[in-house]
Design a protein around this motif. Structure first.
Motif, short mmCIF file in Angstrom:
data_model
loop_
_atom_site.label_atom_id
_atom_site.label_comp_id
_atom_site.label_asym_id
_atom_site.label_seq_id
_atom_site.Cartn_x
_atom_site.Cartn_y
_atom_site.Cartn_z
N GLY A 1 0.79 -1.23 0.00
CA GLY A 1 0.00 0.00 0.00
C GLY A 1 0.82 1.27 0.00
O GLY A 1 0.26 2.35 -0.15
N ASN A 2 2.15 1.17 0.20
CA ASN A 2 2.91 2.43 0.29
C ASN A 2 3.12 3.11 -1.07
O ASN A 2 3.73 4.17 -1.15
CB ASN A 2 4.23 2.26 1.05
CG ASN A 2 5.18 1.32 0.35
OD1 ASN A 2 5.36 1.38 -0.85
ND2 ASN A 2 5.80 0.43 1.13
N VAL B 1 0.91 4.64 -2.36
CA VAL B 1 0.13 5.89 -2.25
C VAL B 1 1.02 7.12 -2.11
O VAL B 1 0.66 8.18 -2.59
CB VAL B 1 -0.89 5.93 -1.08
CG1 VAL B 1 -2.00 4.93 -1.25
CG2 VAL B 1 -0.24 5.82 0.25
N PHE B 2 2.18 6.96 -1.48
CA PHE B 2 3.02 8.13 -1.28
C PHE B 2 3.52 8.69 -2.61
O PHE B 2 3.71 9.88 -2.75
CB PHE B 2 4.20 7.80 -0.35
CG PHE B 2 3.73 7.33 1.00
CD1 PHE B 2 2.84 8.09 1.73
CD2 PHE B 2 4.15 6.12 1.52
CE1 PHE B 2 2.39 7.67 2.97
CE2 PHE B 2 3.70 5.69 2.74
CZ PHE B 2 2.82 6.46 3.47
N VAL B 3 3.74 7.80 -3.56
CA VAL B 3 4.10 8.25 -4.91
C VAL B 3 2.87 8.79 -5.62
O VAL B 3 2.91 9.83 -6.28
CB VAL B 3 4.75 7.10 -5.71
CG1 VAL B 3 4.98 7.51 -7.16
CG2 VAL B 3 6.07 6.69 -5.07
N LEU B 4 1.74 8.08 -5.45
CA LEU B 4 0.53 8.48 -6.17
C LEU B 4 -0.03 9.82 -5.66
O LEU B 4 -0.64 10.57 -6.42
CB LEU B 4 -0.54 7.40 -6.03
CG LEU B 4 -0.21 6.04 -6.67
CD1 LEU B 4 -1.33 5.05 -6.42
CD2 LEU B 4 0.03 6.18 -8.16
N LEU B 5 0.17 10.10 -4.37
CA LEU B 5 -0.34 11.36 -3.80
C LEU B 5 0.53 12.55 -4.19
O LEU B 5 0.09 13.69 -4.13
CB LEU B 5 -0.35 11.28 -2.27
CG LEU B 5 -1.43 10.45 -1.59
CD1 LEU B 5 -1.16 10.35 -0.10
CD2 LEU B 5 -2.80 11.06 -1.83
N SER B 6 1.76 12.27 -4.60
CA SER B 6 2.71 13.35 -4.85
C SER B 6 2.47 13.97 -6.23
O SER B 6 1.84 13.37 -7.09
CB SER B 6 4.13 12.80 -4.80
OG SER B 6 4.40 12.12 -6.01
N PRO B 7 2.99 15.17 -6.43
CA PRO B 7 2.80 15.82 -7.74
C PRO B 7 3.76 15.32 -8.81
O PRO B 7 3.84 15.93 -9.88
CB PRO B 7 3.05 17.29 -7.42
CG PRO B 7 3.90 17.30 -6.22
CD PRO B 7 3.63 16.06 -5.45
#
Lengths: 305, 251
Positions: free
Chosen positions: B85-86, B88-94
């Motif tokens: 699930g981590n 998300v940190f890439v997916l949330l970033s611009p």
């Protein structure tokens, strides 16, 4: 002025499941906003659409005026999301994670702010420990820290206090309140309605993918929750005329619901007629929880059988 | 630029921190291949005139090790991030999808390069391997690693379970690398198998790479390079498309 968050006609289906139906929501800058609803109401889906983790079927969402799809880089710069799941990267220490996360947002020398976050979230002594070795509560703090590395004007917290001890909960809210005080817009989902009542100035309630209530917390409580009074009687017997207003009875004290405080007069008259003496009377302040339960039940009753 | 560099650095650190597993172990495996095959076949086989079989084997093994590890790097990193699930940190970033793509692919190139170079340097202690054209060696190294790194991005995004990725790796990547002429020249094969080998993109990478060392190849290196580049562009287009639309990443 542009709103911090603007959601227009958003629909989302997962296969046959209609997760969100025509959501319209506008949250002004600086607000502390609560997104409430039972499990499966669509809160997380809505947050994920804002964050770009989920794509809506139709409608638009904007963060600080930036469309989350067409202008995703600016929208994501403006947004900090604390995800509900306790996810972490097992390869790195807390400090490494925060420095990597800063880099994703194009920030190079972010150490001062990272130190400040570590301090306020009580993570300073865990900074050089690998993520794997942290307890659940500590991992939750790191998730909050990660959402804040780029000082986003809009911060979304998806059930940040689920399964978190009292101490962290209080520390967390102190910190979030401070951020709100400094001008950050906060959007919060939680199942703890006392938290929402204390923190949120405005609340939207979701049920089965629809917004069923949207108002200031104060209005929701006073318009919908109604009032109640607590009575101890002698003899310990509620007159028949008042039976229909009774909410509960325990250990000699009755709780009666009244529409508003002017109805107390009627209650007292009924007691006098029945020759029951009032030993003790207390006005109970209504809570958001009552409003929440009432709204959720009303929606249920309105649904066609 | 900082965003891309950070993700690239993170991806390199990720494999570097478990270097025994990601660099040391594939280097050892490749050395064992060399030891065993050269021991068994040295006296029986000579493929290029004047070239010992063991020396013939070295460039092919270098390429095979690089390709397998370049693929393993991006694909395993992505599937791990997705399952835990981590991601998300890439997916949330611009980060833009191009930055994400380049970071994963270049980190794969870095790992492939480390494994290949490590193995190559060890063999230089025991054997004299000619180097006919550094340019071709360099070009095929870069393009081969990039192609497999990019294929790893596709597989890592496509796979939803470790099992699916393992299937992709064991039933697709592994046979193609083994059957690409690492241990033999396809010239020696019966015509049916030879023609089949010409459909294998890995064959062109091995053949062109080997040309850089011996100056001999079955196919002119320019043509091989064109084939490999075409595959790279096609797979990259697919990977970029997946990242842009959020296929199996953004639901």
């Amino acid at each position: 002025m542009i709103p911090a968050i603007e959601i227009k006609h958003v629909h989302k289906c997962f296969g046959a499941v209609h997760a969100l139906r025509n959501i319209n929501l506008e949250i002004p800058i600086g607000e502390f906003f609560g997104l409430l609803g039972p499990n499966g109401a669509g809160k997380t889906t809505l947050i994920n659409i804002l964050a770009g983790l989920t794509l809506s079927n139709s409608g638009s969402a904007k963060v600080m005026g930036h469309d989350v799809v067409t202008d995703y880089r600016e929208a994501r710069h403006a947004l900090g999301v604390v995800p509900q799941e306790l996810v972490f990267d097992p390869f790195f220490t807390v400090r490494e994670i925060l420095s990597i996360q800063s880099g994703y947002y194009g920030l190079k020398n972010n150490n001062l702010w990272i130190e400040e976050i570590l301090h306020y979230l009580d993570l300073a002594d865990k900074a050089n420990i690998n993520m794997r070795a942290l307890s659940g509560g500590m991992k939750r703090r790191v998730l909050v820290a990660q959402a804040l590395v780029h000082k986003p004007p809009v911060i979304v917290l998806d059930e940040p206090t689920a399964g978190v001890d009292v101490e962290l909960r209080q520390a967390l809210w102190r910190f979030i309140k401070r951020l709100n005080y400094n001008g950050h817009t906060i959007v919060l989902t939680t199942h703890y309605l006392d938290e929402a009542e204390e923190l949120c100035s405005r609340v939207a309630m979701l049920k089965q993918g629809e917004v069923v209530a949207l108002d200031s917390t104060k209005n929701l409580i006073s318009n919908i929750a109604g009032c109640s009074i607590q009575l101890r009687l002698s003899p310990d017997k509620l007159p028949a005329a008042l039976q229909s207003t009774m909410i509960s009875y325990a250990e000699g004290s009755y709780i009666l619901s009244v529409k508003d405080y002017t109805q107390i007069e009627g209650v007292l008259t009924a007691l006098r007629v029945a020759q029951v003496r009032v030993l003790e009377m207390q006005l109970l302040r209504p809570h958001l929880e009552e409003a929440f339960i009432k709204i959720m039940n009303d929606v249920e009753n309105q649904e066609p059988a | 630029m900082i965003g891309f560099y950070t993700l690239f650095r993170k991806e390199v650190l990720r494999f570097w921190k478990v270097g025994f597993q990601t660099i040391g172990s594939p280097m050892l495996t490749t050395l064992l291949y060399l030891l065993i095959f050269s021991h068994v076949l040295e006296r029986h086989v000579q493929i290029y005139p004047g070239v010992e079989y063991t020396v013939f084997l070295i460039p092919g093994l270098v390429m095979m090790a690089m390709l397998q590890n370049a693929f393993a790097n991006s694909s395993s990193s992505l599937i791990q991030s997705k399952v835990t699930g981590n991601i998300v940190f890439v997916l949330l970033s611009p980060l833009s999808y191009l930055e994400v793509f380049l970071a994963y692919v270049l980190a794969s190139v870095a790992r492939g390069l480390l494994v290949g170079l490590g193995f190559y340097l060890v063999t230089l202690i025991f054997f004299i391997v000619p180097l006919s054209s550094f340019l071709w060696v360099f070009l095929f190294t870069l393009m081969g690693n990039a192609l497999l790194g990019s294929l790893g991005v596709v597989a890592g995004i496509w796979a939803e379970k470790f099992d699916e990725l393992a299937a992709f790796q064991n039933f697709f990547i592994l046979p193609l690398t083994f059957l690409s002429g690492v241990f033999y020249t396809v010239h020696s094969l019966p015509s049916f198998w030879r023609n089949l080998s010409y459909l294998n993109p890995f064959f062109y990478m091995i053949d062109g790479f080997r040309y850089g060392f011996f100056g001999i190849s079955e196919i002119p290196p320019h043509f091989s390079f064109m084939v490999v580049t075409t595959f790279f562009l096609t797979i990259s287009w697919l990977a970029l498309r997946m990242l842009k639309t959020g296929y199996r990443l953004r639901h």
